[in-house]
Design a protein around this motif. Sequence first.
Motif, PDB file in Angstrom:
ATOM      1  N   PHE A 204     -38.758 -29.114  35.285  1.00  0.00           N
ATOM      2  CA  PHE A 204     -38.572 -30.416  35.919  1.00  0.00           C
ATOM      3  C   PHE A 204     -38.920 -31.561  34.964  1.00  0.00           C
ATOM      4  O   PHE A 204     -38.319 -32.637  35.036  1.00  0.00           O
TER       5      PHE A 204
ATOM      6  N   TRP B 205     -26.073 -30.755  37.771  1.00  0.00           N
ATOM      7  CA  TRP B 205     -27.052 -29.758  37.345  1.00  0.00           C
ATOM      8  C   TRP B 205     -27.784 -29.138  38.512  1.00  0.00           C
ATOM      9  O   TRP B 205     -27.862 -29.715  39.595  1.00  0.00           O
ATOM     10  N   SER B 206     -28.278 -27.931  38.262  1.00  0.00           N
ATOM     11  CA  SER B 206     -29.028 -27.241  39.301  1.00  0.00           C
ATOM     12  C   SER B 206     -30.277 -26.633  38.684  1.00  0.00           C
ATOM     13  O   SER B 206     -30.346 -26.382  37.475  1.00  0.00           O
ATOM     14  N   ASN B 207     -31.259 -26.452  39.519  1.00  0.00           N
ATOM     15  CA  ASN B 207     -32.558 -25.932  39.075  1.00  0.00           C
ATOM     16  C   ASN B 207     -33.020 -24.871  40.058  1.00  0.00           C
ATOM     17  O   ASN B 207     -33.033 -25.088  41.269  1.00  0.00           O
TER      18      ASN B 207
ATOM     19  N   PHE C 238     -32.536 -39.013  42.242  1.00  0.00           N
ATOM     20  CA  PHE C 238     -33.516 -38.379  41.360  1.00  0.00           C
ATOM     21  C   PHE C 238     -34.946 -38.741  41.754  1.00  0.00           C
ATOM     22  O   PHE C 238     -35.873 -37.933  41.575  1.00  0.00           O
TER      23      PHE C 238
ATOM     24  N   MET D 153     -35.823 -36.243  44.253  1.00  0.00           N
ATOM     25  CA  MET D 153     -36.121 -34.947  43.631  1.00  0.00           C
ATOM     26  C   MET D 153     -37.505 -34.951  42.998  1.00  0.00           C
ATOM     27  O   MET D 153     -38.240 -33.964  43.074  1.00  0.00           O
ATOM     28  N   THR D 154     -37.859 -36.050  42.368  1.00  0.00           N
ATOM     29  CA  THR D 154     -39.164 -36.137  41.711  1.00  0.00           C
ATOM     30  C   THR D 154     -40.290 -36.034  42.733  1.00  0.00           C
ATOM     31  O   THR D 154     -41.268 -35.305  42.533  1.00  0.00           O
TER      32      THR D 154
ATOM     33  N   ALA E 205     -40.368 -32.536  44.031  1.00  0.00           N
ATOM     34  CA  ALA E 205     -40.852 -31.603  43.001  1.00  0.00           C
ATOM     35  C   ALA E 205     -42.374 -31.543  42.981  1.00  0.00           C
ATOM     36  O   ALA E 205     -42.968 -30.476  42.769  1.00  0.00           O
TER      37      ALA E 205
ATOM     38  N   ALA F 293     -43.408 -29.454  45.895  1.00  0.00           N
ATOM     39  CA  ALA F 293     -43.015 -28.061  45.639  1.00  0.00           C
ATOM     40  C   ALA F 293     -44.031 -27.392  44.712  1.00  0.00           C
ATOM     41  O   ALA F 293     -44.466 -26.257  44.945  1.00  0.00           O
ATOM     42  N   GLU F 294     -44.416 -28.118  43.677  1.00  0.00           N
ATOM     43  CA  GLU F 294     -45.365 -27.554  42.713  1.00  0.00           C
ATOM     44  C   GLU F 294     -46.759 -27.421  43.335  1.00  0.00           C
ATOM     45  O   GLU F 294     -47.447 -26.410  43.148  1.00  0.00           O
TER      46      GLU F 294
ATOM     47  N   HIS G 144     -40.826 -23.460  45.557  1.00  0.00           N
ATOM     48  CA  HIS G 144     -39.829 -24.277  44.861  1.00  0.00           C
ATOM     49  C   HIS G 144     -38.434 -24.121  45.441  1.00  0.00           C
ATOM     50  O   HIS G 144     -38.038 -23.007  45.792  1.00  0.00           O
ATOM     51  N   PRO G 145     -37.708 -25.214  45.511  1.00  0.00           N
ATOM     52  CA  PRO G 145     -36.343 -25.148  46.051  1.00  0.00           C
ATOM     53  C   PRO G 145     -35.362 -24.609  45.013  1.00  0.00           C
ATOM     54  O   PRO G 145     -35.632 -24.626  43.810  1.00  0.00           O
ATOM     55  N   GLU G 146     -34.209 -24.144  45.480  1.00  0.00           N
ATOM     56  CA  GLU G 146     -33.025 -24.003  44.638  1.00  0.00           C
ATOM     57  C   GLU G 146     -32.234 -25.260  44.937  1.00  0.00           C
ATOM     58  O   GLU G 146     -31.896 -25.498  46.099  1.00  0.00           O
ATOM     59  N   TRP G 147     -31.984 -26.074  43.945  1.00  0.00           N
ATOM     60  CA  TRP G 147     -31.296 -27.326  44.274  1.00  0.00           C
ATOM     61  C   TRP G 147     -30.378 -27.785  43.160  1.00  0.00           C
ATOM     62  O   TRP G 147     -30.561 -27.418  42.004  1.00  0.00           O
ATOM     63  N   SER G 148     -29.385 -28.576  43.570  1.00  0.00           N
ATOM     64  CA  SER G 148     -28.450 -29.111  42.586  1.00  0.00           C
ATOM     65  C   SER G 148     -28.233 -30.588  42.884  1.00  0.00           C
ATOM     66  O   SER G 148     -28.432 -31.061  44.007  1.00  0.00           O
ATOM     67  N   ASN G 149     -27.870 -31.305  41.843  1.00  0.00           N
ATOM     68  CA  ASN G 149     -27.669 -32.744  41.946  1.00  0.00           C
ATOM     69  C   ASN G 149     -26.377 -33.125  41.233  1.00  0.00           C
ATOM     70  O   ASN G 149     -26.164 -32.731  40.083  1.00  0.00           O
TER      71      ASN G 149
END
Lengths: 98, 98
Positions: free
Chosen positions: A44, A63-65, B44, B47-48, B51, B54-55, B60-65
């Motif tokens: 991240f 993008w994906s994570n 974003f 997502m931040t 994140a 999640a941490e 943690h997710p599986e995610w895409s942007n």
Amino acid sequence: MNELLSDTGRKAMLEPLFAAGWAMVEGRDAIAKTYDFTDFTEAFAFMTRAALWAEKWDHHPEWSNVYKTVHVILTTHDVDGLSAQDAKLARKMDQLTT
Amino acid sequence: MNELLSDTGRKAMLEPLFAAGWAMVEGRDAIAKTYDFTDFTEAFAFMTRAALWAEKWDHHPEWSNVYKTVHVILTTHDVDGLSAQDAKLARKMDQLTT
């Protein structure tokens, strides 16, 4: 304005990227790479650094994570294919991981 | 230790999420939602914030942007399906967008 890469531009810009682990996406004029980090925070952190460049250049990845991996696809939507912007962002992303 | 959601836990935890736009993922014991923001910075930023949670929760997710959209899939890998952790992270993500 963005422009599709010419044949010579394509060769010059993409070959070093292919050597660095990027590959064409099946069925699309786009390049992709999967980065594997040590854990989620590293993955991240990379995304955050890349996001700042993407926004600064107004050129954003798809993008994906999933945990410690980040899969990136680059293409230029307004020209429906690869432009110099993609090569530039790809090089920057590679730089951010070294 | 995480545990798979029981039938009653599943009903109690998932129904409010389905009402909030989450849905089961075809062929997997996982839930998904697509968030649509006004632009990349908003996407974003979400997502931040997500994140960090999640941490903190080590979940943690599986995610895409892609530009202003974020697609999230939640499941619990060590139990190979949905656990209370998924419902908790889903609720937190929804909270972060309001």
